[in-house]
Design a protein around this motif. Structure first.
Motif, PDB file in Angstrom:
ATOM      1  N   GLY A  64       0.811  -1.214   0.000  1.00 41.07           N
ATOM      2  CA  GLY A  64       0.000   0.000   0.000  1.00 41.07           C
ATOM      3  C   GLY A  64       0.845   1.265   0.000  1.00 41.07           C
ATOM      4  O   GLY A  64       2.050   1.229  -0.227  1.00 41.07           O
ATOM      5  N   GLY A  65       0.182   2.398   0.246  1.00 37.48           N
ATOM      6  CA  GLY A  65       0.880   3.674   0.369  1.00 37.48           C
ATOM      7  C   GLY A  65       0.621   4.617  -0.796  1.00 37.48           C
ATOM      8  O   GLY A  65       0.106   4.210  -1.838  1.00 37.48           O
ATOM      9  N   SER A  66       0.994   5.879  -0.575  1.00 40.82           N
ATOM     10  CA  SER A  66       0.729   6.907  -1.583  1.00 40.82           C
ATOM     11  C   SER A  66       1.581   6.707  -2.836  1.00 40.82           C
ATOM     12  O   SER A  66       1.158   7.054  -3.947  1.00 40.82           O
ATOM     13  CB  SER A  66       0.987   8.289  -0.981  1.00 40.82           C
ATOM     14  N   THR A  67       2.772   6.142  -2.671  1.00 37.75           N
ATOM     15  CA  THR A  67       3.649   5.934  -3.826  1.00 37.75           C
ATOM     16  C   THR A  67       3.058   4.872  -4.758  1.00 37.75           C
ATOM     17  O   THR A  67       3.000   5.049  -5.974  1.00 37.75           O
ATOM     18  CB  THR A  67       5.058   5.508  -3.365  1.00 37.75           C
ATOM     19  N   GLY A 154       6.499  -0.385  -1.638  1.00 41.24           N
ATOM     20  CA  GLY A 154       7.033   0.886  -1.191  1.00 41.24           C
ATOM     21  C   GLY A 154       7.895   0.687   0.045  1.00 41.24           C
ATOM     22  O   GLY A 154       7.932  -0.396   0.628  1.00 41.24           O
ATOM     23  N   GLY A 156       8.856   2.819   3.731  1.00 37.84           N
ATOM     24  CA  GLY A 156       8.439   3.968   4.512  1.00 37.84           C
ATOM     25  C   GLY A 156       9.482   4.387   5.534  1.00 37.84           C
ATOM     26  O   GLY A 156      10.349   3.606   5.921  1.00 37.84           O
ATOM     27  N   LYS A 160       7.025   7.476  10.615  1.00 41.96           N
ATOM     28  CA  LYS A 160       5.848   7.905   9.866  1.00 41.96           C
ATOM     29  C   LYS A 160       4.880   6.722   9.703  1.00 41.96           C
ATOM     30  O   LYS A 160       3.665   6.860   9.853  1.00 41.96           O
ATOM     31  CB  LYS A 160       6.283   8.442   8.503  1.00 41.96           C
ATOM     32  N   MET A 161       5.433   5.561   9.403  1.00 47.35           N
ATOM     33  CA  MET A 161       4.587   4.378   9.227  1.00 47.35           C
ATOM     34  C   MET A 161       3.956   3.938  10.545  1.00 47.35           C
ATOM     35  O   MET A 161       2.815   3.492  10.576  1.00 47.35           O
ATOM     36  CB  MET A 161       5.388   3.230   8.598  1.00 47.35           C
ATOM     37  N   ARG A 164       1.095   6.129  11.057  1.00 46.83           N
ATOM     38  CA  ARG A 164      -0.008   5.783  10.153  1.00 46.83           C
ATOM     39  C   ARG A 164      -0.759   4.559  10.692  1.00 46.83           C
ATOM     40  O   ARG A 164      -1.954   4.437  10.546  1.00 46.83           O
ATOM     41  CB  ARG A 164       0.535   5.508   8.745  1.00 46.83           C
ATOM     42  N   GLU A 183      10.790   1.039   7.122  1.00 46.44           N
ATOM     43  CA  GLU A 183       9.712   0.043   7.229  1.00 46.44           C
ATOM     44  C   GLU A 183       9.396  -0.490   5.841  1.00 46.44           C
ATOM     45  O   GLU A 183       9.316   0.254   4.875  1.00 46.44           O
ATOM     46  CB  GLU A 183       8.465   0.693   7.824  1.00 46.44           C
ATOM     47  N   ALA A 184       9.264  -1.829   5.772  1.00 49.95           N
ATOM     48  CA  ALA A 184       8.795  -2.463   4.535  1.00 49.95           C
ATOM     49  C   ALA A 184       8.104  -3.761   4.909  1.00 49.95           C
ATOM     50  O   ALA A 184       8.562  -4.469   5.819  1.00 49.95           O
ATOM     51  CB  ALA A 184       9.971  -2.757   3.594  1.00 49.95           C
ATOM     52  N   LYS A 224      13.089   9.602   2.938  1.00 48.52           N
ATOM     53  CA  LYS A 224      13.220   8.146   2.878  1.00 48.52           C
ATOM     54  C   LYS A 224      14.657   7.675   2.607  1.00 48.52           C
ATOM     55  O   LYS A 224      14.895   6.477   2.447  1.00 48.52           O
ATOM     56  CB  LYS A 224      12.303   7.571   1.798  1.00 48.52           C
TER      57      LYS A 224
END
Ligand code: G3H
Length: 254
Positions: A64-67, A154, A156, A160-161, A164, A183-184, A224
């Motif tokens: 997921g994520g905005s990227t 993605g 992160g 921040k993750m 979220r 984070e991945a 990042k």
């Protein structure tokens, strides 16, 4: 001039191809932290790169994520190719657009492919975890994740993750204390690539990152930089799609 900028990016790409354990690197100009347009360029580059690897029988698993949402926006139908998109992760946070499942739906729509959904939270307690993993619908998705030939994911910034995911204060404190940077796939790791915390997460785990899969890593933005450097110590990637901000950092730090 534009020509000068292009050759500069080419140079960054070839430097990184030589020094990183990846088979391909794409760099787009700018810094995704500074402008949404750069994130869009990243999405475009990733969608374009995918066309080199995808075939009709492909199972593509997606985080997921905005990227990744930006990648989905730029996918286009390919003649005779209708891949299956499978979410690598359950749901997290409040943004519908950033869920792996939503992204799979959009990717499938844009490429005339098909999709599966994983409508479970990406993190659950211990007991629920073992029960969930016995559910046929969950088992089916996990089995497709295992069979996937392409992973698009993605990376992160760790804190921040954690925000979220609405991590509790104790967990945030632990991540800070241990200098977690990236984070991945639900793993939080430090600068040396050591896993500091792994969520009880439903979906793809590190064990699924086998070398029969083509792993495409998409990330941009100065924030990042440390996460990406650490990611290469933590896991593996085959195709790296990044922005100039990250590329310049990597060239200096590897
Ligand atoms: O696992 C990392 C996240 O998916 C990255 O999210 O693309 O919104 O920064 P982002």
């Amino acid at each position: 001039s534009i020509m000068r900028e292009i050759s500069d990016l080419d140079h960054l790409e070839s430097q990184l191809k030589q020094s990183l354990p990846v088979s391909d690197v794409k760099v787009v100009s700018g810094d995704a932290d500074q402008s949404e347009e750069v994130k869009s360029l990243l999405g475009q580059a990733a969608a374009q790169t995918l066309t080199q690897y995808v075939h009709d029988e492909s199972i593509v698993t997606v985080t997921g994520g905005s990227t990744l949402a930006a990648v989905a926006k730029h996918m286009k139908p390919l003649n005779q190719i209708r891949p299956l998109f499978v979410p690598a992760r359950g749901g997290l946070g409040d943004m519908h657009e950033y869920q792996a499942s939503s992204i799979c739906v959009q990717m499938a729509k844009q490429m005339n492919g098909s999709y599966r959904l994983l409508y479970v939270p990406d993190t659950v307690g211990h007991e629920v975890y073992s029960k969930m993993m016995e559910e046929p619908a969950v088992k089916d998705v996990i089995s497709l994740i295992r069979q996937a030939d392409i992973v698009i994911h993605g990376i992160g910034d760790a804190l921040k993750m954690a925000h979220r995911r609405k991590a509790d204060p104790k967990q945030l404190e632990l991540l800070k204390e241990k200098s977690t940077v990236g984070e991945a796939f639900g793993y939080y790791f430090d600068q040396k690539g050591k896993t500091i915390h792994q969520l009880n997460s439903i979906g793809m785990t590190k064990e699924h990152l086998t070398n029969d899969k083509t792993v495409m890593t998409v990330a941009g933005g100065t924030s990042k930089c440390e996460a990406i450097s650490a990611f290469f110590k933590w896991g593996t990637s085959d195709v790296l799609i990044i922005d100039e901000a990250i590329a310049r950092h990597l060239v200096k730090h590897i």
